[in-house]
Design an enzyme around this catalytic site. Structure first.
Site, PDB file in Angstrom:
ATOM      1  N   ASP A   1      77.705  41.357   6.937  1.00 17.67           N
ATOM      2  CA  ASP A   1      76.579  41.608   7.840  1.00 17.67           C
ATOM      3  C   ASP A   1      75.661  40.380   7.846  1.00 17.67           C
ATOM      4  OD1 ASP A   1      74.836  42.855   9.517  1.00 17.67           O
ATOM      5  OD2 ASP A   1      74.148  44.374   8.077  1.00 17.67           O
TER       6      ASP A   1
ATOM      7  N   ASP B   1      48.581  31.656  16.408  1.00 17.78           N
ATOM      8  CA  ASP B   1      49.279  30.524  15.787  1.00 17.78           C
ATOM      9  C   ASP B   1      50.792  30.726  15.697  1.00 17.78           C
ATOM     10  OD1 ASP B   1      46.813  29.416  15.398  1.00 17.78           O
ATOM     11  OD2 ASP B   1      46.623  30.183  13.344  1.00 17.78           O
TER      12      ASP B   1
ATOM     13  N   ASP C   1      50.401  39.129  11.718  1.00 14.34           N
ATOM     14  CA  ASP C   1      50.057  40.404  12.343  1.00 14.34           C
ATOM     15  C   ASP C   1      50.629  40.402  13.761  1.00 14.34           C
ATOM     16  OD1 ASP C   1      48.735  42.468  13.728  1.00 14.34           O
ATOM     17  OD2 ASP C   1      47.000  42.336  12.397  1.00 14.34           O
TER      18      ASP C   1
ATOM     19  N   SER D   1      65.598  45.142   8.738  1.00 10.89           N
ATOM     20  CA  SER D   1      66.947  44.574   8.758  1.00 10.89           C
ATOM     21  C   SER D   1      66.935  43.098   9.132  1.00 10.89           C
ATOM     22  CB  SER D   1      67.806  45.319   9.782  1.00 10.89           C
ATOM     23  OG  SER D   1      68.226  46.528   9.236  1.00 10.89           O
TER      24      SER D   1
ATOM     25  N   HIS E   1      74.215  43.016  12.278  1.00 14.65           N
ATOM     26  CA  HIS E   1      73.930  44.245  13.023  1.00 14.65           C
ATOM     27  C   HIS E   1      72.638  44.139  13.838  1.00 14.65           C
ATOM     28  CE1 HIS E   1      71.356  45.749   9.599  1.00 14.65           C
ATOM     29  NE2 HIS E   1      70.746  46.359  10.583  1.00 14.65           N
TER      30      HIS E   1
HETATM   31  C1  4AZ Z   1      67.649  50.200   8.615  1.00 13.68           C
HETATM   32  O1  4AZ Z   1      67.762  51.265   9.169  1.00 13.68           O
HETATM   33  C2  4AZ Z   1      67.639  50.151   7.134  1.00 13.68           C
HETATM   34  N1  4AZ Z   1      66.678  50.539   2.254  1.00 13.68           N
HETATM   35  C3  4AZ Z   1      67.431  48.953   6.507  1.00 13.68           C
HETATM   36  C4  4AZ Z   1      67.445  48.898   5.120  1.00 13.68           C
HETATM   37  C5  4AZ Z   1      67.668  50.022   4.385  1.00 13.68           C
HETATM   38  C6  4AZ Z   1      67.855  51.233   5.010  1.00 13.68           C
HETATM   39  C7  4AZ Z   1      67.851  51.293   6.387  1.00 13.68           C
HETATM   40  C8  4AZ Z   1      67.709  49.900   2.914  1.00 13.68           C
HETATM   41  O2  4AZ Z   1      67.516  49.159   9.248  1.00 13.68           O
END
Ligand code: 4AZ
Length: 348
Positions: free
Chosen positions: A200, A176, A170, A299, A148
């Site tokens: 996914d 680097d 950061d 994600s 996704h």
């Molecule tokens: C997101 O919106 C998302 N706690 C990623 C992970 C989780 C919830 C939302 C899981 O990318």
């Protein structure tokens, strides 16, 4: 006599050719002749691959009298070394200099989780690049992330994935760090966009190999260490890291980490069924402690286990019922279920 003259002429011609073409070293440090590329069968062959084209450019050795570029010709067509479809062994992957006591804090130290990659997108209005997802480096050439993050509804409003940054701690300074262009993206063929986010997972091939360093290293896959996640127990500690949304509602400029407890699948399936979401065994649940969770922006990043000095990529941040709610664990793609898929997609 005739033979003697012929041999003599041959020697003369070869000497002349040698004198005409300068000696040079190619990127593999082999000695060759600096020639027009059309004179070099090995380099002519290199033109068909991306890495080969890089190799040709790195073999540049000057110009001839007509300002024609010359390249260092040997028998090599590409860089030496490990093929890009080879995964690192346990002595190379998943190592960390950090001792576990530090993990009670929330900030990471600079070289911690050095396989973490940031994915950068070109916004639809053409503005500056933005990062919205993470990924994990699994060898010199490949980054594993969530499907996704590279296709479907989630990135529709964000833009097109254009590069991957490695060695970032950061995002404001990112000193680097190195930015890599993307050669190819493999999205799982059976990814379901939305609902239960099945399969996914996506594999990103970088445009060239990256060298490992203190801040850029690969994580181990479960199969590499013979830990396919079969023996995980309820409550067993796993770790997530990322630059995603925090409690103050913004993405974090520094890489953060959090401990999350494993949920067995029976319990987690029952929990998500309340939301009419049918989870499968190719998904892992972890978390469900208030305010300790992955969230938007995390994600594609890693869910990791740690055992005797080795970090293993057990899951990929996929989705959840909001973030950080008590008794609602996050859902992760189970990497062990895709071991064959990953290895099948990787090319030399
Ligand atoms: C997101 O919106 C998302 N706690 C990623 C992970 C989780 C919830 C939302 C899981 O990318």
């Amino acid at each position: 006599m005739k033979v003697f003259v012929a041999v003599f002429l041959c020697i003369l011609i070869v000497r002349n050719v040698r004198a005409q073409y300068k000696e040079c070293r190619n990127p593999n440090q082999r000695t060759g002749q600096c020639v027009d590329i059309s004179w070099c069968p090995a380099l002519m062959k290199s033109r068909s691959t991306n890495s080969g084209v890089h190799f040709i450019l790195a073999s540049f050795c000057g110009y001839d009298r007509n300002n024609q570029a010359l390249f260092c010709c040997t028998w090599d067509s590409d860089y030496d070394g490990e093929a890009s479809n080879v995964l690192p062994l346990q002595d190379t992957c998943g190592g960390d200099i950090v001792n576990l006591n530090i993990l009670s804090g929330k900030k990471t130290v600079i070289s911690e989780f050095s396989w973490m990659a940031l994915l950068y997108y070109r916004p639809l209005n053409g503005g500056n690049l933005v990062h919205k997802c993470a990924g994990s480096l699994i060898n010199h050439r490949y980054v594993l992330t969530a499907a996704h993050c590279v296709t479907g509804r989630y990135i529709l409003g964000i833009g097109r994935l254009v590069s991957v940054k490695l060695g970032v701690h950061d995002t404001r300074t990112a000193k680097d760090s190195i930015s890599m262009a993307i050669e190819e993206i493999h999205v799982h063929e059976n990814y379901t966009d939305g609902y239960n986010f099945l399969n996914d997972i996506a594999l990103i091939r970088l445009e060239s190999k990256v060298d490992y360093s203190a801040t850029i290293r690969p994580i181990c896959l479960p199969s590499t260490v013979g830990n396919m996640g079969m023996s995980m127990r309820d409550g067993q500690l796993l770790y997530v890291s990322g630059w995603g949304r925090t409690l103050n509602g913004q993405s974090s400029p520094t890489k953060l980490k959090v401990e999350v407890g494993y949920w067995n699948n029976i319990r987690c399936k029952a929990r998500y069924f309340e939301q009419h979401i049918a989870l499968k065994d190719s998904q892992i649940c972890a978390g469900g402690q208030k305010h300790a969770d992955s969230c938007e922006g995390d994600s594609g990043g890693p869910l990791m286990s740690y055992h005797q000095g080795v970090w293993v990529l057990q899951g990929i941040v996929s989705f959840g019922y909001n973030c950080g709610l008590a008794n609602w664990p996050g859902v992760y793609t189970k990497v062990a279920s895709y071991d064959y898929w990953i290895k099948e997609k990787m090319r030399p």
